[in-house]
Design a protein around this motif. Structure first.
Motif, PDB file in Angstrom:
ATOM      1  N   GLY A 196       0.818  -1.194   0.000  1.00  0.00           N
ATOM      2  CA  GLY A 196       0.000   0.000   0.000  1.00  0.00           C
ATOM      3  C   GLY A 196       0.857   1.251   0.000  1.00  0.00           C
ATOM      4  O   GLY A 196       1.986   1.242   0.492  1.00  0.00           O
ATOM      5  N   ALA A 197       0.310   2.296  -0.561  1.00  0.00           N
ATOM      6  CA  ALA A 197       0.920   3.626  -0.496  1.00  0.00           C
ATOM      7  C   ALA A 197       0.099   4.396   0.539  1.00  0.00           C
ATOM      8  O   ALA A 197      -1.081   4.669   0.320  1.00  0.00           O
ATOM      9  CB  ALA A 197       0.866   4.318  -1.853  1.00  0.00           C
ATOM     10  N   LEU A 234      -3.820  -2.942  -9.588  1.00  0.00           N
ATOM     11  CA  LEU A 234      -3.165  -1.698  -9.192  1.00  0.00           C
ATOM     12  C   LEU A 234      -4.269  -0.672  -9.060  1.00  0.00           C
ATOM     13  O   LEU A 234      -4.994  -0.415 -10.024  1.00  0.00           O
ATOM     14  CB  LEU A 234      -2.151  -1.254 -10.252  1.00  0.00           C
ATOM     15  CG  LEU A 234      -1.506   0.117 -10.037  1.00  0.00           C
ATOM     16  CD1 LEU A 234      -0.659   0.142  -8.770  1.00  0.00           C
ATOM     17  CD2 LEU A 234      -0.670   0.503 -11.254  1.00  0.00           C
ATOM     18  N   VAL A 235      -4.419  -0.108  -7.865  1.00  0.00           N
ATOM     19  CA  VAL A 235      -5.497   0.851  -7.628  1.00  0.00           C
ATOM     20  C   VAL A 235      -4.928   2.104  -6.970  1.00  0.00           C
ATOM     21  O   VAL A 235      -4.092   2.024  -6.080  1.00  0.00           O
ATOM     22  CB  VAL A 235      -6.626   0.236  -6.765  1.00  0.00           C
ATOM     23  CG1 VAL A 235      -7.316  -0.883  -7.529  1.00  0.00           C
ATOM     24  CG2 VAL A 235      -6.126  -0.280  -5.431  1.00  0.00           C
ATOM     25  N   VAL A 236      -5.380   3.242  -7.451  1.00  0.00           N
ATOM     26  CA  VAL A 236      -4.963   4.535  -6.898  1.00  0.00           C
ATOM     27  C   VAL A 236      -6.207   5.369  -6.652  1.00  0.00           C
ATOM     28  O   VAL A 236      -7.110   5.409  -7.503  1.00  0.00           O
ATOM     29  CB  VAL A 236      -3.988   5.268  -7.850  1.00  0.00           C
ATOM     30  CG1 VAL A 236      -3.639   6.658  -7.316  1.00  0.00           C
ATOM     31  CG2 VAL A 236      -2.723   4.441  -8.064  1.00  0.00           C
ATOM     32  N   ALA A 255      -2.773   0.936  -3.862  1.00  0.00           N
ATOM     33  CA  ALA A 255      -2.357  -0.417  -3.500  1.00  0.00           C
ATOM     34  C   ALA A 255      -2.078  -1.215  -4.766  1.00  0.00           C
ATOM     35  O   ALA A 255      -2.633  -0.939  -5.829  1.00  0.00           O
ATOM     36  CB  ALA A 255      -3.434  -1.101  -2.664  1.00  0.00           C
ATOM     37  N   VAL A 256      -1.224  -2.195  -4.621  1.00  0.00           N
ATOM     38  CA  VAL A 256      -0.921  -3.125  -5.695  1.00  0.00           C
ATOM     39  C   VAL A 256      -0.923  -4.521  -5.086  1.00  0.00           C
ATOM     40  O   VAL A 256      -0.518  -4.699  -3.932  1.00  0.00           O
ATOM     41  CB  VAL A 256       0.430  -2.796  -6.380  1.00  0.00           C
ATOM     42  CG1 VAL A 256       1.602  -2.922  -5.431  1.00  0.00           C
ATOM     43  CG2 VAL A 256       0.645  -3.620  -7.635  1.00  0.00           C
ATOM     44  N   ALA A 257      -1.418  -5.480  -5.852  1.00  0.00           N
ATOM     45  CA  ALA A 257      -1.461  -6.858  -5.374  1.00  0.00           C
ATOM     46  C   ALA A 257      -0.989  -7.780  -6.483  1.00  0.00           C
ATOM     47  O   ALA A 257      -1.246  -7.537  -7.655  1.00  0.00           O
ATOM     48  CB  ALA A 257      -2.880  -7.215  -4.948  1.00  0.00           C
ATOM     49  N   TRP A 258      -0.322  -8.854  -6.082  1.00  0.00           N
ATOM     50  CA  TRP A 258       0.193  -9.781  -7.065  1.00  0.00           C
ATOM     51  C   TRP A 258       0.208 -11.208  -6.528  1.00  0.00           C
ATOM     52  O   TRP A 258       0.188 -11.438  -5.325  1.00  0.00           O
ATOM     53  CB  TRP A 258       1.591  -9.373  -7.523  1.00  0.00           C
ATOM     54  CG  TRP A 258       2.658  -9.492  -6.477  1.00  0.00           C
ATOM     55  CD1 TRP A 258       3.491 -10.565  -6.274  1.00  0.00           C
ATOM     56  CD2 TRP A 258       3.021  -8.530  -5.492  1.00  0.00           C
ATOM     57  NE1 TRP A 258       4.346 -10.315  -5.227  1.00  0.00           N
ATOM     58  CE2 TRP A 258       4.076  -9.067  -4.721  1.00  0.00           C
ATOM     59  CE3 TRP A 258       2.562  -7.253  -5.173  1.00  0.00           C
ATOM     60  CZ2 TRP A 258       4.672  -8.397  -3.668  1.00  0.00           C
ATOM     61  CZ3 TRP A 258       3.150  -6.574  -4.114  1.00  0.00           C
ATOM     62  CH2 TRP A 258       4.190  -7.133  -3.381  1.00  0.00           C
TER      63      TRP A 258
END
Length: 147
Positions: free
Chosen positions: A54-55, A80-82, A65-68
């Motif tokens: 998370g940012a 990838l969500v902002v 946030a980014v998930a992988w």
């Protein structure tokens, strides 16, 4: 802004709200609201076996946030969500760059809406190369990238 590991359980509904808001923007860009994470419930999100970053800004607000998912030879960026109110601040780029750093020598793959020019531009500027296009849902086109 701090890039840090997060878990959906820790950040709670803030993450699901951020995801829905971010994918609503993509739905508007691509003119199609059938993006699966846009419809995801809290239980759906928790059921995904993903690693999250998370940012977070001062005060604990989640800006992105980014998930992988990963294997020994590949990292698949799943989302990838902002926060739409924080666009154009380098948050998406910082999150993807952190995933790239953690991936080491492994191949990284990601998919985005074919008509999502902002996302495509981000990935291409980071060195991702378009591999092919796919239609996972009739009429909903994505582009698959790899680096």
């Amino acid at each position: 802004m701090l890039i840090t590991e997060i878990s959906p359980e820790e950040v709670g509904p803030q993450l699901l709200g951020l995801q829905h808001a971010a994918y609503a923007v993509e739905a508007e860009i691509i003119k199609d609201d059938r993006i699966p994470p846009l419809r995801e419930t809290w239980d759906d999100l928790l059921a995904q076996p993903l690693t999250w970053l998370g940012a977070v800004e001062d005060g604990g607000r989640l800006l992105g946030a980014v998930a992988w998912a990963q294997t020994s030879d590949e990292v698949d960026i799943d989302r990838l969500v902002v926060d739409p109110g924080a666009h154009r601040r380098g948050i998406g780029r910082a999150l993807v760059e952190e995933v790239m750093a953690r991936a080491g020598e492994r191949r990284i793959v990601v998919a985005t809406g074919r008509d999502n020019v902002p996302a495509r531009t981000l990935y291409e500027r980071l060195g991702f190369v378009a591999q092919d296009e796919a239609e996972p849902i009739p009429g909903l086109w994505i582009v698959n990238y790899a680096s």
